[in-house]
Design a protein around this motif. Structure first.
Motif: not given
Length: 173
Positions: A43-56
């Motif tokens: 999750v940490y690796v993808r965190w910036p993209r996850l925050v932009r698109h939601g669904g963390e």
């Protein structure tokens, strides 16, 4: 840019639920912690993209399940316990509810990893067939067939056991 504080807050709030899910998958609290740790790294690796698109949380759950399935595919460790830990209470001293839970965890442990993941996600995490299929990266038909096979196996394991009530309630987990 990575928002460290937001990730730490998310990880702290989601860790307990993710660990319970991982425990249901693997049956070991320490190993469950390892799967959660590995999932949170993903999750940490993808965190910036996850925050932009939601669904963390959905991604974190998928990462934990993937970590479990990846581990299940690997060869088992060569470590073997030598003797029982005398400081732990024996099964005879455990209350009926705990014994029932232990029987259920043992039965879950006998299921193949994919079937176990389907049962845990469908009945313990209360995900829909569609959400489970998306999380596992398979079709809805695969989820339905794997779940059906798993429930049949679980029912047959408990048919003639002292925990027969689990066989009757298998559809309501």
């Amino acid at each position: 840019m990575r928002d460290e504080a937001a990730f730490v807050e998310f990880a702290q709030s989601a860790r307990g639920r993710l660990r319970r899910t991982a425990y249901l998958l693997c049956g070991d609290w320490d190993q469950a912690s390892d799967f959660v740790q590995e999932g949170l790294v993903r999750v940490y690796v993808r965190w910036p993209r996850l925050v932009r698109h939601g669904g963390e949380l959905a991604y974190a759950r998928k990462a934990v399940v993937s970590a479990y399935l990846d581990h299940a595919r690997r060869r088992s460790s060569t470590e073997r316990p030598q003797e029982a830990d005398p400081t732990l209470a024996s099964d005879e001293d455990v209350a009926t509810a705990v014994a029932t839970r232990a029987a259920l965890m043992a039965a879950l442990a006998q299921l193949p990893p994919r079937q176990r993941a389907c049962v845990v996600l469908r009945y313990f995490e209360d995900l829909s067939v569609e959400a489970t299929a998306a999380l596992l990266g398979c079709t809805e038909g695969t989820v339905k067939s794997q779940t059906s096979r798993a429930l049949f196996s679980l029912r047959s394991m408990f048919e003639d056991s002292p925990f027969g009530e689990l066989a009757e309630g298998a559809a309501s987990w």
